[in-house]
Design an enzyme around this catalytic site. Structure first.
Site, PDB file in Angstrom:
ATOM      1  N   SER A 148      88.972 -56.144  18.370  1.00  0.00           N
ATOM      2  CA  SER A 148      90.191 -56.619  19.043  1.00  0.00           C
ATOM      3  C   SER A 148      90.831 -55.495  19.838  1.00  0.00           C
ATOM      4  CB  SER A 148      91.200 -57.108  17.998  1.00  0.00           C
ATOM      5  OG  SER A 148      92.463 -57.343  18.585  1.00  0.00           O
ATOM      6  N   TYR A 164      95.941 -55.935   9.801  1.00  0.00           N
ATOM      7  CA  TYR A 164      94.906 -56.470  10.699  1.00  0.00           C
ATOM      8  C   TYR A 164      94.411 -55.414  11.688  1.00  0.00           C
ATOM      9  CZ  TYR A 164      92.990 -59.431  14.482  1.00  0.00           C
ATOM     10  OH  TYR A 164      92.209 -59.991  15.456  1.00  0.00           O
TER      11      TYR A 164
HETATM   12  P1  NAD Z   1      89.579 -68.766  14.660  1.00  0.00           P
HETATM   13  O1  NAD Z   1      90.649 -69.124  13.704  1.00  0.00           O
HETATM   14  O2  NAD Z   1      89.032 -69.830  15.495  1.00  0.00           O
HETATM   15  O3  NAD Z   1      88.386 -68.056  13.936  1.00  0.00           O
HETATM   16  C1  NAD Z   1      88.509 -67.272  12.776  1.00  0.00           C
HETATM   17  C2  NAD Z   1      87.524 -67.815  11.775  1.00  0.00           C
HETATM   18  O4  NAD Z   1      87.449 -66.929  10.664  1.00  0.00           O
HETATM   19  C3  NAD Z   1      87.912 -69.157  11.188  1.00  0.00           C
HETATM   20  O5  NAD Z   1      87.431 -70.226  11.976  1.00  0.00           O
HETATM   21  C4  NAD Z   1      87.272 -69.122   9.811  1.00  0.00           C
HETATM   22  O6  NAD Z   1      86.113 -69.900   9.794  1.00  0.00           O
HETATM   23  C5  NAD Z   1      86.902 -67.669   9.619  1.00  0.00           C
HETATM   24  N1  NAD Z   1      87.398 -67.159   8.329  1.00  0.00           N
HETATM   25  C6  NAD Z   1      88.611 -66.666   8.050  1.00  0.00           C
HETATM   26  N2  NAD Z   1      88.690 -66.320   6.746  1.00  0.00           N
HETATM   27  C7  NAD Z   1      87.470 -66.599   6.205  1.00  0.00           C
HETATM   28  C8  NAD Z   1      86.915 -66.459   4.901  1.00  0.00           C
HETATM   29  N3  NAD Z   1      87.616 -65.933   3.904  1.00  0.00           N
HETATM   30  N4  NAD Z   1      85.644 -66.895   4.719  1.00  0.00           N
HETATM   31  C9  NAD Z   1      84.919 -67.421   5.732  1.00  0.00           C
HETATM   32  N5  NAD Z   1      85.390 -67.560   6.990  1.00  0.00           N
HETATM   33  C10 NAD Z   1      86.656 -67.145   7.215  1.00  0.00           C
HETATM   34  O7  NAD Z   1      90.211 -67.601  15.579  1.00  0.00           O
HETATM   35  P2  NAD Z   1      89.551 -66.592  16.603  1.00  0.00           P
HETATM   36  O8  NAD Z   1      90.697 -66.002  17.317  1.00  0.00           O
HETATM   37  O9  NAD Z   1      88.445 -67.194  17.346  1.00  0.00           O
HETATM   38  O10 NAD Z   1      88.994 -65.457  15.647  1.00  0.00           O
HETATM   39  C11 NAD Z   1      87.678 -64.970  15.717  1.00  0.00           C
HETATM   40  C12 NAD Z   1      87.681 -63.456  15.730  1.00  0.00           C
HETATM   41  O11 NAD Z   1      88.303 -63.012  16.925  1.00  0.00           O
HETATM   42  C13 NAD Z   1      88.472 -62.816  14.579  1.00  0.00           C
HETATM   43  O12 NAD Z   1      87.721 -61.753  14.062  1.00  0.00           O
HETATM   44  C14 NAD Z   1      89.710 -62.292  15.270  1.00  0.00           C
HETATM   45  O13 NAD Z   1      90.216 -61.175  14.614  1.00  0.00           O
HETATM   46  C15 NAD Z   1      89.152 -61.951  16.628  1.00  0.00           C
HETATM   47  N6  NAD Z   1      90.139 -61.813  17.694  1.00  0.00           N
HETATM   48  C16 NAD Z   1      90.890 -62.867  18.093  1.00  0.00           C
HETATM   49  C17 NAD Z   1      91.812 -62.704  19.104  1.00  0.00           C
HETATM   50  C18 NAD Z   1      92.676 -63.839  19.583  1.00  0.00           C
HETATM   51  O14 NAD Z   1      93.631 -63.598  20.325  1.00  0.00           O
HETATM   52  N7  NAD Z   1      92.399 -65.074  19.229  1.00  0.00           N
HETATM   53  C19 NAD Z   1      91.974 -61.457  19.715  1.00  0.00           C
HETATM   54  C20 NAD Z   1      91.175 -60.397  19.288  1.00  0.00           C
HETATM   55  C21 NAD Z   1      90.260 -60.583  18.277  1.00  0.00           C
END
Ligand code: NAD
Ligand code: MG
Length: 346
Positions: free
Chosen positions: A238, A251
Site C-alpha cells: 500500500s 495497518y
Molecule cells: P477487500 O475487502 O475487497 O479485500 C480484502 C480481502 O481480505 C477480503 O475480501 C477478505 O477475503 C480478505 N481477508 C481479510 N481478513 C481475512 C482473514 N482473516 N482470512 C482470510 N481472508 C481475509 O479490499 P481491498 O481493498 O481489495 O483489499 C485487498 C488488499 O489491498 C489488502 O491487502 C489491502 O490492504 C490492499 N490495499 C487496499 C487499498 C484500498 O484503498 N482499497 C489501498 C492499498 C492497499
C-alpha cells in the site's frame, strides 16, 4: 447523505445477468458494441464515459467521484452491498492470452483488488483458486461464476488465514485442485481505522499483523516448494508503507513489512527463477474501506484529495497484476509498483 451521482441500484439478478453478458461481450464483440448493448455498465459506474480500458478517454471522468454516501458494513464487508458497486473489470477486462495454462492462487479474491486480479487472470487463460472468509460467500460465488464463464477452472477455498494450519491447507488444496501453482497473490488484508494509539488494542494489533504479515509468510512458505522457474509471487502492499496515515498505525506497519518481505524474498528466490514483487495502491473503492478501514466521514470524501480527484477502481489495477504475473516482466523482481493516482510512493 444524498449522492451527487445518481446510482441506479441493480438487483443481484440484473448484475449477475449483466456480468455474464459482459464476459461473452468482452471476448467476442468489438468495443463499440458493448457501449450500446450493455446497459448494466451504466448501473455499475454511472459517471464513466465507458469502462473499457482500450478506449481513449479522460481518466478523471472515467469513474465515480466523491461525495459518496455513508455505507457502514461489518468487516470484511461485501462488494455487492456497496454504492456505487466497484468495477472489478466484470464487463470490461479483455484478455489476450498472456497467462495461458498458468495456475493462480489469489487470497482475498472474492472482492476488491483480488477479485479484479482473479477475473483478469482467468480471461488471460489462467485457472484460478480464490481464498476468502466464509462470510464473503455471496461475493465469492460471483467471482467463481466469472472465472468459469471465461472458460477456466475456478476453485473456492474459504477460510481464515490468521491460522497457520489453514494457510498450509489452503496451499495444498489449491495445488491439488489446480494441478500445480505458478502465480501466488498475497492480497487479503485487514485495515481498521483507530484514531489514537491509546485506543489501539493488542487484539487488533495482533489480528492485523496475523492477516497481513504472518499469513503472507505462512502461505508463501507453503507455496515455494511447489513453484518452478517462471513462477511469480505478488504481494498487495500500500501507499501506507511510504506515507502512513495517523489513523492506520497498525495497518501501515504491516504494509511496510510487506515491502521488506518482498525485497528480501526476491533476493532469495531469484536464483530459483521465481520473481517476487509488490503493488502499492493508493485509495481504491473496495469493501475494506467502507467496512471500518476508514471512518464514514472519510468514506464520503474517499479519493477526493488524490490528484485524480477520485478513488481508483479495482479494475484499474488488474493490468498491473497481469503484467507482474506474466513472462513479460521477466526482469522485474523485488520491485514495488506504485498505483496511487498521482501521489504517494515509491
Ligand atoms: P477487500 O475487502 O475487497 O479485500 C480484502 C480481502 O481480505 C477480503 O475480501 C477478505 O477475503 C480478505 N481477508 C481479510 N481478513 C481475512 C482473514 N482473516 N482470512 C482470510 N481472508 C481475509 O479490499 P481491498 O481493498 O481489495 O483489499 C485487498 C488488499 O489491498 C489488502 O491487502 C489491502 O490492504 C490492499 N490495499 C487496499 C487499498 C484500498 O484503498 N482499497 C489501498 C492499498 C492497499
Ligand atoms: Mg471481500
Amino acid at each position: 447523505m444524498e449522492q451527487k451521482n445518481i446510482f441506479k441500484k441493480a438487483s443481484r439478478r440484473q448484475v449477475l445477468g449483466g456480468l455474464s453478458i459482459g464476459v461473452v461481450a468482452a471476448q467476442t464483440v468489438p468495443v463499440f458494441a458493448q457501449q450500446t448493448s450493455t446497459p448494466v455498465n451504466e448501473q455499475v459506474t454511472p459517471k464513466q464515459e465507458t469502462p473499457n480500458q482500450s478506449v481513449k478517454q479522460n481518466p478523471v471522468k472515467q469513474y465515480p467521484t466523491p461525495p459518496f454516501s455513508q455505507q457502514p458494513q461489518e468487516p470484511p464487508g461485501l462488494a455487492s452491498k456497496m454504492t456505487p458497486r466497484p468495477d472489478h473489470g466484470e464487463t470490461s477486462y479483455q484478455g489476450s492470452g498472456r497467462l495461458v495454462g498458468r495456475k493462480a492462487l489469489v487470497t482475498g479474491g472474492d472482492s476488491g483488488i483480488g477479485r479484479a486480479a482473479a477475473i483478469a487472470f482467468a480471461r488471460e487463460g489462467a485457472d484460478v483458486a480464490i481464498n476468502y472468509l466464509p462470510a464473503e460467500e455471496p461475493d465469492a460465488r460471483e467471482v467463481i461464476q466469472l472465472i468459469r464463464a471465461a472458460g477456466r477452472k475456478a476453485v473456492a477455498i474459504p477460510g481464515d488465514i490468521r491460522n497457520e494450519n489453514f494457510c498450509n491447507q489452503l496451499v495444498e488444496s489449491a495445488v491439488r485442485e489446480l494441478g500445480g501453482l505458478d502465480i501466488l497473490v498475497n492480497n487479503a488484508g485487514k485495515q481498521h481505522s483507530v484514531n489514537s494509539i491509546l485506543d489501539l488494542t493488542t487484539e487488533q494489533f495482533d489480528s492485523t499483523f496475523k492477516t497481513n504479515v504472518y499469513a503472507m509468510f505462512w502461505i508463501t512458505k507453503a507455496a515455494v516448494p511447489h513453484l518452478s522457474p517462471g513462477a511469480s509471487i505478488i504481494n498487495t502492499s500500500s501507499v501506507q508503507a511510504y506515507d502512513p496515515s495517523e489513523n492506520l498505525l497498525d495497518y501501515a506497519q504491516t504494509k511496510s513489512a510487506q515491502v521488506a518481505f518482498t525485497k528480501s524474498l526476491a533476493k532469495q528466490l531469484a536464483k530459483k527463477g521465481i520473481r517476487v514483487n509488490a503493488i502499492a495502491p493508493g485509495p481504491y473503492w473496495t469493501p475494506l474501506q467502507v467496512s471500518g478501514g476508514q471512518p464514514q466521514s472519510k468514506v464520503e470524501k474517499f479519493g477526493g484529495d488524490s490528484p485524480m480527484g477520485r478513488p481508483g477502481q479495482p479494475a484499474e489495477l488488474a493490468p498491473i497484476y497481469v503484467l507482474l504475473a506474466s513472462q513479460e516482466s521477466s526482469y522485474a523482481t523485488g520491485q514495488v509498483y506504485g498505483a496511487a493516482g498521482g501521489s504517494g510512493n515509491p
